[in-house]
Design an enzyme around this catalytic site. Sequence first.
Site, mmCIF file in Angstrom:
data_model
loop_
_atom_site.group_PDB
_atom_site.id
_atom_site.type_symbol
_atom_site.label_atom_id
_atom_site.label_comp_id
_atom_site.label_asym_id
_atom_site.label_seq_id
_atom_site.Cartn_x
_atom_site.Cartn_y
_atom_site.Cartn_z
ATOM 1 C CG HIS A 1 -0.347 0.097 2.533
ATOM 2 N ND1 HIS A 1 0.415 -0.912 3.094
ATOM 3 C CD2 HIS A 1 -0.367 1.094 3.477
ATOM 4 C CE1 HIS A 1 0.827 -0.558 4.295
ATOM 5 N NE2 HIS A 1 0.367 0.667 4.543
ATOM 6 C CG HIS B 1 0.063 4.397 4.719
ATOM 7 N ND1 HIS B 1 -0.642 3.696 5.668
ATOM 8 C CD2 HIS B 1 -0.820 5.292 4.180
ATOM 9 C CE1 HIS B 1 -1.883 4.144 5.706
ATOM 10 N NE2 HIS B 1 -2.022 5.107 4.811
ATOM 11 C CG ASP C 1 5.043 3.224 7.488
ATOM 12 O OD1 ASP C 1 4.124 3.570 6.725
ATOM 13 O OD2 ASP C 1 4.877 2.439 8.448
ATOM 14 C CG HIS C 2 4.215 0.119 4.415
ATOM 15 N ND1 HIS C 2 4.081 -1.200 4.762
ATOM 16 C CD2 HIS C 2 3.767 0.822 5.484
ATOM 17 C CE1 HIS C 2 3.573 -1.293 5.977
ATOM 18 N NE2 HIS C 2 3.374 -0.062 6.433
ATOM 19 C CG HIS D 1 -3.848 0.122 6.899
ATOM 20 N ND1 HIS D 1 -3.846 0.626 8.174
ATOM 21 C CD2 HIS D 1 -2.683 0.536 6.322
ATOM 22 C CE1 HIS D 1 -2.732 1.329 8.366
ATOM 23 N NE2 HIS D 1 -2.025 1.301 7.257
ATOM 24 C CG ASP E 1 0.598 -1.406 7.924
ATOM 25 O OD1 ASP E 1 1.531 -2.196 8.152
ATOM 26 O OD2 ASP E 1 0.738 -0.169 7.942
ATOM 27 C CG HIS F 1 4.114 -1.812 11.536
ATOM 28 N ND1 HIS F 1 4.920 -0.701 11.701
ATOM 29 C CD2 HIS F 1 3.349 -1.566 10.439
ATOM 30 C CE1 HIS F 1 4.645 0.180 10.740
ATOM 31 N NE2 HIS F 1 3.694 -0.320 9.962
#
Length: 256
Positions: free
Chosen positions: A53, A55, A57-58, A111, A128, A166
Site C-alpha cells: 500500500h 503509506h 513507511d512502506h 487500512h 498493515d 510491524h
Amino acid sequence: MLSVLALPAFTDNYIWLIHNQRVALVVDPGEHQPVTRVVDQLGLELLAILSTHHHADHVGGNQTLHQRYGCAIYGPATEVIPALTHPLADNDRISFPELELSFDIIGTPGHTLGHISYYGAGYLFCGDTLFGCGCGRLFEGSAGQMHRSLSRLAQLPDDTLVCCAHEYTLGNILFAKSVDSGNPDLLLRERADRNRRELGVPTLPSTLELEKATNPFLRCHQASLAQAAQALSGHKPMTEVDVFAALRSGKDHFRT
C-alpha cells in the site's frame, strides 16, 4: 532454497527480504538503507519490490532502490506507488522464475482502499492488514471491508507464515487479553513472544493457525468476543462486522 529475512526499519517496521543466495525480492521497503546494506553484503541481484500500500513507511525506499538496482516495482493499481512498474489487482498472479516462486494477489482493503497482500510458497506478506494478534487501523476503508479482508486471509492454510510489516505483537496481546482473557492460547502466546523480544528476536512470522487461536479480530464469531464488543460499545452486536467494529474502536482507544 528460499531465505526470508525480517529487516528492521524505523522504530517498529519490518522490511521482508526473500532470496535464494543469488536474487532477491523485498516487501514494503519504507527506507532503502536496510535493503542496500544486506543486498550488497550478500552480493544479491534485487529483482523486484512488492508494495502492499501507499503509506510512506512502506514505499519510501522504492525510488532509490529502483534507481540503484533497476528493479521492478509491483503494487496496487489503484494507489500512488512510487516508481510503480507493474500495477496489480485482486486475483492477479505474479511469478519469479529465478526464485521458482509465484504469488497470488489478494485484495485486502481496509487500512487503505487499495491495499493488497501477497501469498506464495506458504508465506503471506500482508502489510498493515493482519498483524501479530491484531489488525491495521481503518484509515481509509470501512469495518466491513477490513472484516472481509481478514476473513479471506483466514481461509488460507493454517500453516501459512504471516509476515506483516510491524512489530506490534506485544501491544496487541495486551488489548487481546482485555477482551479475551479466558483464552489459554493467548496466555501461552504472550509468554513465548515476550521471551522472543527479550532475546531481541522478532515475534514474526507467526502462523495463521496461531492468529486464528489468539487474534481477536479473527475471532469475531466467538460468543465471548461478542460479549466483549457489547461491553465496549454499549450495544448488542447483530453481526460479526458489528463485533469487529466495536473491537477495532476499542483498540483505537486502548491504553495500557
